[in-house]
Design a protein around this motif. Structure first.
Motif, PDB file in Angstrom:
ATOM      1  N   TYR A  31       0.864  -1.191   0.000  1.00  0.00           N
ATOM      2  CA  TYR A  31       0.000   0.000   0.000  1.00  0.00           C
ATOM      3  C   TYR A  31       0.899   1.239   0.000  1.00  0.00           C
ATOM      4  CZ  TYR A  31      -3.934  -3.048   1.188  1.00  0.00           C
ATOM      5  OH  TYR A  31      -4.901  -4.032   1.178  1.00  0.00           O
ATOM      6  N   GLN A  33       0.685   4.154  -1.203  1.00  0.00           N
ATOM      7  CA  GLN A  33       0.062   5.457  -0.998  1.00  0.00           C
ATOM      8  C   GLN A  33      -0.071   5.799   0.481  1.00  0.00           C
ATOM      9  OE1 GLN A  33      -1.430   2.755  -2.046  1.00  0.00           O
ATOM     10  NE2 GLN A  33      -3.396   2.489  -0.996  1.00  0.00           N
ATOM     11  N   GLN A  34       0.117   4.809   1.378  1.00  0.00           N
ATOM     12  CA  GLN A  34       0.009   5.054   2.814  1.00  0.00           C
ATOM     13  C   GLN A  34       1.328   5.541   3.424  1.00  0.00           C
ATOM     14  OE1 GLN A  34      -3.600   4.572   2.181  1.00  0.00           O
ATOM     15  NE2 GLN A  34      -3.052   4.972   4.295  1.00  0.00           N
ATOM     16  N   LYS A  58      -4.530  -8.440  -4.955  1.00  0.00           N
ATOM     17  CA  LYS A  58      -4.663  -7.182  -4.217  1.00  0.00           C
ATOM     18  C   LYS A  58      -5.525  -6.148  -4.931  1.00  0.00           C
ATOM     19  CE  LYS A  58      -2.735  -6.198  -0.929  1.00  0.00           C
ATOM     20  NZ  LYS A  58      -3.129  -6.332   0.497  1.00  0.00           N
ATOM     21  N   LYS A  60      -4.491  -4.239  -7.067  1.00  0.00           N
ATOM     22  CA  LYS A  60      -3.618  -3.076  -7.135  1.00  0.00           C
ATOM     23  C   LYS A  60      -2.513  -3.323  -8.151  1.00  0.00           C
ATOM     24  CE  LYS A  60      -4.371  -1.549  -2.369  1.00  0.00           C
ATOM     25  NZ  LYS A  60      -4.971  -0.263  -2.759  1.00  0.00           N
ATOM     26  N   ARG A  63       3.606  -1.714  -6.081  1.00  0.00           N
ATOM     27  CA  ARG A  63       4.135  -1.939  -4.743  1.00  0.00           C
ATOM     28  C   ARG A  63       5.398  -1.106  -4.607  1.00  0.00           C
ATOM     29  NH1 ARG A  63       7.224  -7.826  -5.279  1.00  0.00           N
ATOM     30  NH2 ARG A  63       9.292  -6.927  -5.676  1.00  0.00           N
ATOM     31  N   LYS A  98      -5.273 -10.482   0.566  1.00  0.00           N
ATOM     32  CA  LYS A  98      -5.736  -9.097   0.644  1.00  0.00           C
ATOM     33  C   LYS A  98      -5.372  -8.456   1.978  1.00  0.00           C
ATOM     34  CE  LYS A  98     -10.387 -10.112   2.420  1.00  0.00           C
ATOM     35  NZ  LYS A  98     -11.834 -10.100   2.117  1.00  0.00           N
ATOM     36  N   PHE A 101       0.008  -6.364   4.256  1.00  0.00           N
ATOM     37  CA  PHE A 101       0.376  -4.948   4.148  1.00  0.00           C
ATOM     38  C   PHE A 101       1.834  -4.786   3.714  1.00  0.00           C
ATOM     39  CE2 PHE A 101       1.669  -0.807   5.943  1.00  0.00           C
ATOM     40  CZ  PHE A 101       0.706  -0.005   5.354  1.00  0.00           C
TER      41      PHE A 101
END
Length: 234
Positions: A31, A33-34, A58, A60, A63, A98, A101
């Motif tokens: 993730y 963007q976090q 994911k 997405k 990574r 999913k 992290f």
């Protein structure tokens, strides 16, 4: 590598996770963007396209690969937490991809194809097993709880709250309790086997808040009294 959880406690804010990597450390954040703060060489972060399997699991495309020496902080929205797990060898637990992290470079993943029965019930085809040496972080809603399985005495776990379970576990989707209890509860996994089960305690928070703040007395009454009202009346 050092990972430090920074919690906001009762302020209602989200959780922050601070990572400190030395020169030989490398981790993969799913993730990117976090990541809200980074200190280190610009070359220490490289965003890459995930492989096809990763994109499918994911939902997405990107990574982030981060190498030390560096320090960075990832932020999570209110209600979400990261559970840090360390392994040295092979883990028998099956996870949903999913929930992943981040993972360190020493972690290896292998997919486990579920039985046809479990595919139909869970609407999932595969789970993930971890091996190697290192750390990985599981994204959850609320606190992570752990309970041991017994070979003959079943453990009932809310189906939507389950995070990980041993590969040897036997699962059956069911409800339990007396007539009224079984009618208004959510479906649960009836589980037997050996080893620990991980489940998240915050999954029911949104339903709890909705029932106590937004719903009228009639809807709440119908949800409690009608057969499977807790499942069909939202």
């Amino acid at each position: 590598m050092n990972v430090e959880i920074q919690d906001e406690g009762d302020s209602g804010g989200g959780q922050a996770v601070a990572f400190t990597l030395d020169g030989k450390d490398e981790i993969h954040v799913l993730y990117p963007q976090q990541i809200i703060a980074y200190q280190g060489p610009s070359s220490g972060r490289a965003d890459r396209l995930m492989d096809v399997k990763g994109m499918y699991r994911k939902r997405k495309l990107i990574r982030s690969d981060l190498t030390g020496p560096c320090r960075f902080i990832a932020a999570l929205p209110p209600g979400y937490r990261v559970k840090i797990l360390n392994i040295d060898g092979k883990s028998d637990l099956l996870y949903d991809f999913k929930h992943l992290f981040f993972y360190s470079s020493g972690i290896h993943m292998r997919t486990k194809v579920l039985s046809m029965k479990n595919m139909l019930v869970t609407r999932d085809i595969v789970k993930v097993k971890f091996s190697g040496t290192g750390s990985f972080g599981i994204l959850t809603e609320g606190t992570v709880c752990e309970a041991p399985l017994h070979p003959t005495e079943p453990l009932f776990v809310d189906a939507g709250s389950l995070i990980a379970y041993p590969e040897n576990a036997r699962l059956e989707l069911t409800v339990y309790g007396n007539h009224l209890a079984s009618q208004h509860m959510s479906y649960h996994w009836k589980m037997t086997g050996h080893g620990p089960v991980l489940f998240q305690a915050g999954r029911q928070n949104r339903r709890f808040e909705r029932e106590n703040q937004e719903d009228g007395i009639i809807k709440r009454f119908l949800r409690e009294v009608l057969p499977f009202g807790g499942v069909f009346i939202k």
